[in-house]
Write a protein that holds these residues in place. Structure first.
Motif, PDB file in Angstrom:
ATOM      1  N   LYS A  75       0.618  -1.389  -0.105  1.00 53.48           N
ATOM      2  CA  LYS A  75      -0.144  -0.048  -0.011  1.00 53.48           C
ATOM      3  C   LYS A  75       0.722   1.061   0.162  1.00 53.48           C
ATOM      4  O   LYS A  75       0.452   2.274  -0.591  1.00 53.48           O
ATOM      5  CB  LYS A  75      -0.815   0.017   1.136  1.00 53.48           C
ATOM      6  N   ALA A  76       1.856   1.322   0.842  1.00 56.75           N
ATOM      7  CA  ALA A  76       2.693   2.139   0.934  1.00 56.75           C
ATOM      8  C   ALA A  76       3.548   2.727  -0.249  1.00 56.75           C
ATOM      9  O   ALA A  76       3.660   3.727  -1.029  1.00 56.75           O
ATOM     10  CB  ALA A  76       3.774   2.175   1.946  1.00 56.75           C
ATOM     11  N   ARG A  77       3.832   1.748  -1.082  1.00 57.11           N
ATOM     12  CA  ARG A  77       4.788   1.753  -2.454  1.00 57.11           C
ATOM     13  C   ARG A  77       3.815   2.518  -3.474  1.00 57.11           C
ATOM     14  O   ARG A  77       4.167   2.977  -4.429  1.00 57.11           O
ATOM     15  CB  ARG A  77       5.129   0.255  -3.114  1.00 57.11           C
ATOM     16  N   ALA A  78       2.765   2.042  -3.406  1.00 62.60           N
ATOM     17  CA  ALA A  78       1.676   2.688  -4.421  1.00 62.60           C
ATOM     18  C   ALA A  78       1.657   4.066  -4.400  1.00 62.60           C
ATOM     19  O   ALA A  78       1.680   4.877  -5.501  1.00 62.60           O
ATOM     20  CB  ALA A  78       0.233   1.750  -4.380  1.00 62.60           C
ATOM     21  N   VAL A  79       1.566   4.636  -3.266  1.00 60.51           N
ATOM     22  CA  VAL A  79       1.651   6.026  -2.873  1.00 60.51           C
ATOM     23  C   VAL A  79       2.911   6.790  -3.220  1.00 60.51           C
ATOM     24  O   VAL A  79       3.113   7.768  -3.991  1.00 60.51           O
ATOM     25  CB  VAL A  79       1.083   6.399  -1.630  1.00 60.51           C
ATOM     26  N   ALA A  80       3.999   5.852  -2.779  1.00 55.58           N
ATOM     27  CA  ALA A  80       5.313   6.469  -2.775  1.00 55.58           C
ATOM     28  C   ALA A  80       5.792   6.711  -4.259  1.00 55.58           C
ATOM     29  O   ALA A  80       6.370   7.630  -4.630  1.00 55.58           O
ATOM     30  CB  ALA A  80       6.179   5.685  -2.036  1.00 55.58           C
ATOM     31  N   ALA A  81       5.399   5.560  -5.055  1.00 54.15           N
ATOM     32  CA  ALA A  81       6.227   5.403  -6.285  1.00 54.15           C
ATOM     33  C   ALA A  81       5.197   6.633  -7.188  1.00 54.15           C
ATOM     34  O   ALA A  81       6.067   7.366  -7.935  1.00 54.15           O
ATOM     35  CB  ALA A  81       5.546   4.063  -6.989  1.00 54.15           C
ATOM     36  N   GLU A  82       4.180   7.091  -7.040  1.00 58.28           N
ATOM     37  CA  GLU A  82       3.478   8.039  -7.550  1.00 58.28           C
ATOM     38  C   GLU A  82       4.088   9.363  -7.374  1.00 58.28           C
ATOM     39  O   GLU A  82       4.212  10.327  -8.457  1.00 58.28           O
ATOM     40  CB  GLU A  82       1.916   7.894  -7.604  1.00 58.28           C
ATOM     41  N   THR A  83       4.307   9.742  -6.204  1.00 59.74           N
ATOM     42  CA  THR A  83       4.779  11.026  -5.734  1.00 59.74           C
ATOM     43  C   THR A  83       6.075  11.001  -6.476  1.00 59.74           C
ATOM     44  O   THR A  83       6.579  11.810  -7.056  1.00 59.74           O
ATOM     45  CB  THR A  83       5.020  10.809  -4.419  1.00 59.74           C
ATOM     46  N   LEU A  84       7.001  10.031  -6.244  1.00 59.83           N
ATOM     47  CA  LEU A  84       8.410   9.953  -6.833  1.00 59.83           C
ATOM     48  C   LEU A  84       8.570  10.169  -8.438  1.00 59.83           C
ATOM     49  O   LEU A  84       9.219  11.034  -8.721  1.00 59.83           O
ATOM     50  CB  LEU A  84       9.159   8.607  -6.606  1.00 59.83           C
ATOM     51  N   ALA A  85       7.667   9.296  -8.912  1.00 60.64           N
ATOM     52  CA  ALA A  85       7.505   9.561 -10.338  1.00 60.64           C
ATOM     53  C   ALA A  85       7.040  11.092 -10.936  1.00 60.64           C
ATOM     54  O   ALA A  85       7.771  11.594 -11.822  1.00 60.64           O
ATOM     55  CB  ALA A  85       6.339   8.642 -11.143  1.00 60.64           C
ATOM     56  N   GLN A  86       6.407  11.636 -10.110  1.00 57.97           N
ATOM     57  CA  GLN A  86       6.183  13.104 -10.353  1.00 57.97           C
ATOM     58  C   GLN A  86       7.160  14.029 -10.055  1.00 57.97           C
ATOM     59  O   GLN A  86       7.548  15.028 -10.962  1.00 57.97           O
ATOM     60  CB  GLN A  86       4.925  13.620  -9.568  1.00 57.97           C
ATOM     61  N   ALA A  87       7.892  13.730  -8.848  1.00 56.75           N
ATOM     62  CA  ALA A  87       9.030  14.680  -8.614  1.00 56.75           C
ATOM     63  C   ALA A  87      10.322  14.260  -9.815  1.00 56.75           C
ATOM     64  O   ALA A  87      10.675  15.444 -10.290  1.00 56.75           O
ATOM     65  CB  ALA A  87       9.579  14.103  -7.319  1.00 56.75           C
ATOM     66  N   TYR A  88      10.395  13.007 -10.308  1.00 59.25           N
ATOM     67  CA  TYR A  88      11.507  12.756 -11.381  1.00 59.25           C
ATOM     68  C   TYR A  88      11.046  13.712 -12.459  1.00 59.25           C
ATOM     69  O   TYR A  88      11.799  14.134 -13.259  1.00 59.25           O
ATOM     70  CB  TYR A  88      11.472  11.485 -11.368  1.00 59.25           C
TER      71      TYR A  88
END
Ligand code: AQP
Length: 332
Positions: A310-323
Motif C-alpha cells: 500500500k505504501a509503495r503505491a503512494v510513494a511510487a506515484e509521488t516519486l514519478a511526479q518529482a522525477y
C-alpha cells in the motif's frame, strides 16, 4: 481524509515511555481521523553502527510493539521503510536541494555526534533529517505526529517542500508537525532537566516498555522529586513531580487538577505507589501482546507485506511526479 505519516527507529529493542507518550499514542489516535502511514525506519537506524542480527530482530520487535500499542492494520498502513525503495530515491533528490549550511544547523546531529566527535559520525547521520524529509513528502502527509525533539526536522521538511514546489511546480503537500504539548517531552526520571532518551538516560531514568514490570515499579518509586511534599504541577520548580503527574494523567485520563486534589496532604510516596501500579497495569498486557505478535511471524510478515504494498503505491506515484518535474527522462 488528511494524511498522517510518522516513523520510529528500531534501534533499542524496547520502545521507552517517552516514545510511547510523545509519539505512539498519537499514531493510534490519528488512525481514526487520518489516512495514516507508520513505518519502522530501519534505514535511519543504520546511520549508527548496528549489529545485523540485532537490527533484524529489533525491526520485527518494533513492528510487534506498534501493533501491541494499538495500531490496527485495517485502519492504518504499517510497513518497514527499506521495503519501499522510493525513500532512498527521493532522499537523494532532497539532498540535492538542501544547503550544506542548512543541514549543519540541525541540532539533533550536534547532539547525536557529540559523544564520539563529529569526525567519527557517519555522513548518513548528518543527512538523516533529509531522508526524513523524503519519508514525509512521499506520502503527501498533512500531519506528522512526533515529540518536541523532532520539531526542527519538520520545519526543514516544510522549507524543502516549499522550495521544490517553487522551483519545479506544485508537487508536495507542505506538512505540519502534530505535537501534543502536554506530552511533547517526557523527562528522565532521575534527571528531570533532560528528556527521557535511550542514549542519554541512565537505566534508572529510562522506562523501557518491555522491562520487567517489577523493575518499572522500582524506577517509578525511586524517581527524583524535590524536598517539598506537595503534589503540585509546576514544571519550573517541581520538574520531577510534574513529569510524574503528566505520565499519570496521560495513562489514566484523569486531569492534572483532579490528581493534585486527590493527593492533597498525601505526599510523594502515595503518588509514586499509585503511579507504579498504573504503569504495571499498562506494561503487563503490552508485553504480552507484543509477544503474541512475535510468536506468530506469519501474521506479522503478512501485515508488513500488505503495508509495504500500500505504501509503495503512494510513494511510487509521488516519486514519478518529482522525477518528471526535475526533468529526469522516464525509463521506457
Ligand atoms: N522523551 C520523549 N518525550 C516525548 N517524545 C519522545 N520521543 C523520543 N523521546 C521522547 C519521540 O519518539 C519518536 C520516535 O523517536 P525516534 O525513533 O527518533 O527515537 P529516538 O528519538 O531515537 O529516541 P530517543 O530515545 O530520543 O533516542 P536518542 O537518545 O538516540 O535521541 C519521535 O517522534 C520522538 O520525538
Amino acid at each position: 481524509r488528511p494524511r498522517a505519516l510518522s516513523g520510529i527507529q528500531p534501534t533499542s529493542g524496547s520502545f521507552h515511555l517517552g516514545n510511547y507518550l510523545g509519539a505512539i499514542r498519537q499514531y493510534v489516535a490519528l488512525q481514526e481521523t487520518h489516512d495514516a502511514f507508520y513505518m519502522v525506519v530501519d534505514l535511519h537506524a543504520i546511520t549508527m553502527p548496528q549489529d545485523p542480527k540485532d537490527l533484524r530482530a529489533n525491526t520485527r520487535l518494533s513492528a510487534a510493539q506498534l501493533l501491541a500499542a494499538g495500531l490496527d492494520p485495517d485502519r492504518c498502513t504499517l510497513f518497514i521503510q527499506s521495503h519501499v525503495p522510493e525513500h532512498a530515491q527521493l532522499g537523494w533528490v532532497m539532498n540535492c536541494i538542501t544547503g550544506f549550511g542548512e543541514a549543519s544547523r540541525m541540532t539533533q546531529f550536534k547532539d547525536k555526534s557529540a559523544k564520539g566527535g563529529v569526525n567519527s559520525a557517519s555522513v548518513g547521520l548528518f543527512t538523516y533529517p533529509i531522508l526524513q524529509v523524503a519519508d514525509i513528502l512521499l506520502y503527501q502527509a498533512n500531519a506528522v505526529p512526533v515529540g518536541e525533539d523532532q520539531r526542527q526536522h519538520i520545519e526543514l521538511t516544510r522549507d524543502l517542500a516549499e522550495r521544490f514546489n517553487q522551483r519545479y511546480g506544485q508537487t508536495f503537500t507542505v506538512p505540519a508537525a502534530h505535537i501534543v504539548k502536554e506530552v511533547a517531552k517526557i523527562y528522565d526520571l532521575q534527571d528531570p532537566s533532560i528528556k527521557m532518551s535511550k542514549s542519554a538516560s541512565s537505566p534508572k531514568g529510562l522506562i523501557n516498555l518491555l522491562d520487567e514490570p517489577r523493575a518499572t515499579e522500582k524506577k517509578i518509586k525511586s524517581a527524583v522529586t524535590d524536598t517539598e511534599a506537595e503534589v503540585r504541577f509546576d514544571t519550573e520548580n517541581k520538574p520531577g513531580v510534574s513529569n510524574l503527574l503528566t505520565i499519570y494523567s496521560t495513562l489514566t485520563g484523569e486531569s492534572i487538577p483532579a490528581l493534585e486534589a486527590s493527593y492533597e496532604g498525601k505526599g510523594y510516596g502515595a503518588l509514586k505507589t499509585d503511579l507504579a501500579a498504573v504503569m504495571v497495569d499498562f506494561v503487563t498486557p503490552f508485553k504480552q501482546r507484543t509477544q503474541e505478535y512475535l510468536d506468530d511471524p506469519e501474521t506479522l510478515d503478512s501485515i508488513l507485506a500488505k503495508g509495504a504494498e500500500k505504501a509503495r503505491a503512494v510513494a511510487a506515484e509521488t516519486l514519478a511526479q518529482a522525477y518528471d518535474r526535475l526533468g529526469l527522462v522516464p525509463a521506457k
